[in-house]
Enzyme design. Structure first.
Site, short mmCIF file in Angstrom:
data_model
loop_
_atom_site.label_atom_id
_atom_site.label_comp_id
_atom_site.label_asym_id
_atom_site.label_seq_id
_atom_site.Cartn_x
_atom_site.Cartn_y
_atom_site.Cartn_z
N LYS A 213 1.01 -1.42 -0.12
CA LYS A 213 0.15 -0.16 -0.23
C LYS A 213 0.73 1.70 0.05
O LYS A 213 0.40 2.33 -0.60
CB LYS A 213 -0.73 -0.26 0.57
CG LYS A 213 -2.32 1.03 1.27
CD LYS A 213 -3.48 0.37 2.24
CE LYS A 213 -2.78 0.98 3.69
NZ LYS A 213 -2.69 -0.06 4.71
N THR B 168 4.34 1.79 -0.88
CA THR B 168 4.69 1.59 -1.99
C THR B 168 3.51 2.01 -3.53
O THR B 168 4.61 2.59 -3.71
CB THR B 168 5.38 0.15 -2.77
OG1 THR B 168 6.05 -0.27 -1.66
CG2 THR B 168 6.06 0.34 -3.77
N ARG C 279 1.92 8.82 6.73
CA ARG C 279 2.21 8.00 8.16
C ARG C 279 3.57 7.86 8.84
O ARG C 279 4.46 7.46 7.53
CB ARG C 279 1.54 6.62 9.19
CG ARG C 279 -0.13 7.38 9.18
CD ARG C 279 -0.44 6.32 9.83
NE ARG C 279 -0.59 4.75 8.95
CZ ARG C 279 -0.77 3.88 9.26
NH1 ARG C 279 -0.79 3.15 10.05
NH2 ARG C 279 -0.60 2.43 8.60
N LYS D 263 8.16 -6.39 10.68
CA LYS D 263 7.54 -5.96 9.92
C LYS D 263 8.37 -5.05 8.57
O LYS D 263 7.89 -4.91 7.82
CB LYS D 263 6.45 -4.84 10.62
CG LYS D 263 5.33 -4.06 9.22
CD LYS D 263 4.42 -3.60 10.45
CE LYS D 263 2.70 -3.35 9.07
NZ LYS D 263 3.17 -2.20 8.18
N ALA E 254 -3.35 1.83 13.95
CA ALA E 254 -4.07 1.41 13.04
C ALA E 254 -5.64 0.33 13.84
O ALA E 254 -6.23 0.55 13.08
CB ALA E 254 -4.25 0.93 11.57
N PHE F 85 -3.98 -0.75 7.49
CA PHE F 85 -4.78 -1.71 7.31
C PHE F 85 -5.89 -1.47 6.07
O PHE F 85 -5.86 -1.09 5.21
CB PHE F 85 -5.26 -2.18 8.10
CG PHE F 85 -4.47 -2.06 9.90
CD1 PHE F 85 -3.27 -3.14 8.76
CD2 PHE F 85 -4.56 -2.09 11.12
CE1 PHE F 85 -1.70 -3.28 9.84
CE2 PHE F 85 -3.77 -2.13 11.40
CZ PHE F 85 -2.45 -3.30 12.00
N PHE G 198 2.95 -8.12 -9.08
CA PHE G 198 4.55 -9.14 -7.96
C PHE G 198 4.76 -10.03 -9.34
O PHE G 198 4.22 -10.37 -9.90
CB PHE G 198 4.21 -9.78 -6.72
CG PHE G 198 3.78 -8.87 -6.23
CD1 PHE G 198 4.92 -8.82 -5.30
CD2 PHE G 198 2.36 -8.70 -5.62
CE1 PHE G 198 4.25 -7.39 -3.76
CE2 PHE G 198 1.90 -7.19 -4.71
CZ PHE G 198 3.07 -7.22 -3.94
N TRP H 94 6.44 -0.91 -8.09
CA TRP H 94 8.17 -1.14 -6.95
C TRP H 94 9.06 -1.26 -8.72
O TRP H 94 10.20 -1.43 -7.89
CB TRP H 94 7.24 -3.09 -6.58
CG TRP H 94 8.69 -3.78 -5.76
CD1 TRP H 94 8.85 -3.18 -4.78
CD2 TRP H 94 9.53 -4.45 -6.19
NE1 TRP H 94 10.09 -3.50 -4.33
CE2 TRP H 94 10.53 -4.92 -4.94
CE3 TRP H 94 9.93 -4.53 -7.24
CZ2 TRP H 94 11.56 -5.38 -5.47
CZ3 TRP H 94 10.18 -5.73 -7.62
CH2 TRP H 94 11.67 -6.46 -6.78
#
Length: 622
Positions: free
Chosen positions: A85, A87, A109, A120, A336, A367, A445, A474
């Site tokens: 998200k 990215t 954020r 993470k 979140a 999220f 991906f 990406w």
């Protein structure tokens, strides 16, 4: 002349790791970037060459400027695989600016260092769509989270200190020590008003009863709802005993630490308008109840003003940039789960004014859309009065397959996508309930086939999305997100819908609002409130807090309260075990399950790979 960034000259294949890409980029000097995007010299507070605080004075100067288009970026329900998200948000920003020549701002954020050193990772984006320098972004930045930690822990110290002194002193000496010069501190005047005591009186003019009422908060220790915080993952702080020193004379109690981003101070930073609003919100924080079940606030403790002083610089958003030079405002990072999971209103407002009528502002909601997007609409937009022009829903083929569940693990790809798309479809439908166009961005991906991509795109369009477009940002940077960005521009221009919120604050009861979210957004058949939750609702209603919006706390991995229910479950019963009051931030938090506010570390945390060389260069950061 509008500044729109700069295109990448080339990208490497295979894509290097993030720290290598970040260190290969020479960012524009931050003061030069500020000038290019319309910030005046006296509105910039540089923190080195790559980041700067932006003063809120810019809002006064541009108060008559027309806002840009307001776009919220969200996603389908998260999976352990990650949907990209952040990215995607950065990639679209680079496409709009450097490739489509639009004035664009991105509002993100600030990441906690807990996940950065844990498992993470950061929140800078990735590949050729990231904020740079990514080490600055993920490590300390301009110290906002440290300020939040200090302000939060000052309050915690104030609570325990006040209880200690009240328990060891008689009424008269206690009052005298609180007013040693026969004067009330400025912060004490609010408590006098709360007690209906004439604030113009000098301390020695109060009656004995008034002196006792003023001096004794009489906190019930079992009701204390304020924990200390730390910006690292430390599982052994989830439950601790404090007060074991001999100096505390046996006054111990059990408490815990939260991670700093879970502090209500963080939520206040994200929702306040200015320093005065922040000060008022700090004062309204409910920290506990007294033995007569009356709320005890930060204002009663006399600490709200000092907390705000610690946050004086943190209220200013931080200006950074993407790889392709588009501006990024980084500000706040509320959890979140326990809070609303969005960056600050202040950053969004500054970005919208600087972008201007022909510009675009991307703001990310944490999220899945059932969490961050719904809270963006019903809490953040309700507080700010801003209206979004478009929703970008990030999805991926592999995440959609994950939502098909284990039963279809060996089924055909087509069948997995058909079943797993139920999650994406419900998010599209939910966004539509707020009257905003939805563009699905299918994050590409390695291994995704053309057939799979085409199937997802068709399903999204059939479900009511304004458009659905594959994106390869990406690997390619902004160039890979041009198509989806063009669709976003069209969606903003074509937005003729009427933005609406899910419930009316004034006419809906607390239980009505919870039921509305659980049934209309999550797909529940009913809601069961525990006896504790019902008692809390009664208390909040008696305090006039029933007009606050609702901020559901639950797992991010499912529409339901059960992380194991994938896809788009329905017909389940949601249990509400308790409801917490964030009276300073301005919302109520129904707890739908056990949500840890202090993450733990894995067997091999990320810090094993993070180091520094003899020249001061950071190694191993993602």
């Amino acid at each position: 002349m509008t500044y729109t960034g700069r295109k990448l000259e080339q990208v490497a294949q295979p894509v290097p790791n993030d720290i290598e890409i970040s260190q290969s980029v020479t960012p524009l000097k931050i003061t030069d970037l500020a000038t290019k995007v319309g910030v005046q010299d006296n509105e910039v507070l540089p923190y080195g060459d790559t980041k700067a605080k932006i003063k809120l004075d810019v809002l006064d100067r541009l108060k008559d400027q027309t806002n840009g288009k307001y776009i919220v970026v969200t996603g389908i329900s998260p999976t352990p695989l990650g949907e990209g998200k952040s990215t995607t948000t950065v990639g679209i920003s680079q496409a709009l600016g450097a490739h489509l020549n639009k004035q664009v701002f991105t509002c993100l954020r600030q990441p906690s260092m807990g996940p950065t050193f844990g498992i993470k990772g950061g929140a800078h984006g990735g590949g050729y769509s990231m904020v740079v320098p990514m080490d600055d972004f993920n490590l300390h930045m301009t110290g906002d989270i440290h300020a939040i930690t200090a302000a939060n822990n000052l309050m915690a110290a104030a609570i325990d200190t006040r209880m200690f002194h009240e328990s060891t002193q008689k009424d008269g000496p206690l009052f005298q020590r609180l007013t040693p010069d026969n004067k009330f501190s400025k912060c004490m005047l609010q408590r006098l008003k709360k007690l209906s005591i004439d604030p113009s009186k000098a301390p020695n003019e109060l009656t004995d009863e008034e002196k006792t009422a003023f001096a004794r908060l009489d906190i019930d220790p079992s009701t204390i709802a304020w924990n200390r915080v730390s910006d690292v993952c430390d599982r052994y702080l989830r439950e601790i005993t404090i007060g074991q020193s001999k100096t505390e004379q046996g006054r111990t109690r059990t408490t815990s630490f939260d991670i700093s981003v879970a502090s209500e101070v963080m939520a206040i930073l994200a929702l306040c308008d200015n320093l005065q609003d922040m000060r008022a919100r700090m004062g309204r924080i409910t920290v506990a109840y007294d033995n007569k079940q009356r709320a005890v606030t930060a204002e009663d403790l006399g600490v709200a003003g000092a907390m705000t002083v610690l946050m004086r610089d943190a209220i200013m958003p931080t200006l950074m940039q993407t790889i392709e030079g588009t501006p990024v405002l980084v500000h706040a990072g509320p959890f979140a789960n326990i809070a609303h999971g969005n960056s600050s209103i202040i950053a969004d407002r500054i970005a919208l004014k600087l972008a201007g009528a022909n510009g675009y502002v991307l703001t990310e909601a944490g999220f899945g859309a059932d969490m961050g997007m719904v809270k963006f609409f019903d809490i953040k937009c309700r507080t700010s009065g801003l209206k979004p022009d478009c929703v970008v829903l990030v999805a991926s083929v592999r995440a959609i397959k994950f939502h098909a569940g284990e039963d279809l693990k060996k089924a055909s790809s087509s069948e997995q996508i058909k079943q797993g798309s139920s999650n994406m479809i419900r998010h599209i439908e939910n966004a539509g309930k707020f009257g905003v166009n939805v563009v699905v961005c299918l994050n590409k991906f390695k291994g995704d086939t053309d057939e799979e991509i085409a199937q997802v795109i068709q399903i999204a369009r059939d479900a009511g999305a304004f458009d659905a477009v594959v994106s390869d940002h990406w690997a390619q940077g902004g160039k890979g997100a041009v198509d989806v960005s063009e669709s976003i521009v069209k969606a903003c221009e074509a937005n003729e819908k009427q933005f609406t919120q899910l419930y009316d604050l004034q006419t809906s009861s607390i239980s009505d609002k919870v039921n509305k979210i659980c049934k209309d957004i999550f797909g529940a058949s009913s809601v069961e409130f525990s006896q504790t939750a019902l008692q809390q609702i009664e208390r909040f209603e008696s305090q006039g807090l029933d007009k606050l919006p609702i901020c559901i706390s639950k797992t991010q991995y499912s529409f339901s309260h059960d992380a194991n229910l994938k896809g788009a479950p329905s017909g389940f019963v949601i249990p509400v075990r308790e409801i917490r009051c964030y009276s300073g931030a301005g919302f109520l938090v129904p707890m739908l399950g056990e949500i840890s506010t202090m993450p733990g570390l894995p067997t091999k945390p990320a810090y094993y790979d993070i180091d520094i060389d003899e020249d001061g260069k950071i190694l191993g950061l993602f």
